[in-house]
Design a protein around this motif. Sequence first.
Motif: not given
Ligand SMILES: [Zn+2]
Length: 239
Positions: A18, A21, A29, A32
Motif C-alpha cells: 500500500c 501505509c 488499502c 488509505c
Molecule cells: Zn494503506
Amino acid sequence: MLTRVKKIILDLLFPISCLGCGRDKIWLCGNCQSKIPVLEEFFCPVCSRPALRGQTHDQCRRGSSLDGIFIAGDWRNKLLRKIIHRFKYNFIQDLKTPLGKLLIEKLEQADNFFVPALSERYFEAIVPIPLFSRRELWRGFNQAELLGRAVGEFLLIPVLASAVKRIKNTKTQVGKNQKARAKNMLGAFVPGLEISAVKGKKILIVDDVVTTAETMAAVAKVLKSAGASEVWGLCLARG
Ligand SMILES: [Zn+2]
Ligand SMILES: [Zn+2]
C-alpha cells in the motif's frame, strides 16, 4: 527452493504494498483510500476561480468550448500525488481502480446538480484525452484512457477513445503564458474515426492531472465542431 528464490526476486522487482501505509499485497488499502477526500469545491476551467458546479463563467466562455470541469482530488494531498506519480511514471496500471473510484465519487457529487435521481445519468459518452501515438507506443498505455474506461464501465456509457486524434505532442506547456499555450495547442487535435458518435451528445472528457485547461478546451473544440451538445471535463487533480 527455486520457487522461493523466484518469489523473492519478483517481490524485489515489483513489491506490491500500500502506497499509504505499506501494508502487503495491495497498492492502496481501503483505509488509505478513504483518506483521499473528494474535493468539495468547484472551479471554473478557464480562470480557476470558484464556480457553481464547475461551470465555465459566462465572462470566461469566450474562446473556450469547455462547458465546465470537475476536479476530483486535491493536488496538495501527498498520498494522491504519490499514487498519480506511480500510475503515470511507474506504469502501475492497477492504480486505475482507486483513481477511477475517486473520479466516480466526484461525478456522483456533480450529478446531483444535474439530475433529480441518481439512477439517471447526465453524460452520454466519455472521450479520454488522447496521447500522441509515439508516446503511447513507448508507454504501452494511455493513462487517461484507462481512467476513462474505469468511469465508463461504472456509468455504463461508451468510451470513444478514437473520437479525437492527437497529431502533435504538446505536453510541455510549462513556462509558457496563456496565449502561447493556446497557440501551441492549436491544431494539436483533429477529428478521429469515431467522431460521428459524439453528435448531439453530452460528452465527458477524462484526463489525469490538468495543469491548464487548454488541452481539454482544444479537445472540446473538436467535439463541439462535430456537433456535441455539451462538453465537460473530469480530472484527478489540478496540478
Ligand atoms: Zn494503506
Ligand atoms: Zn471563470
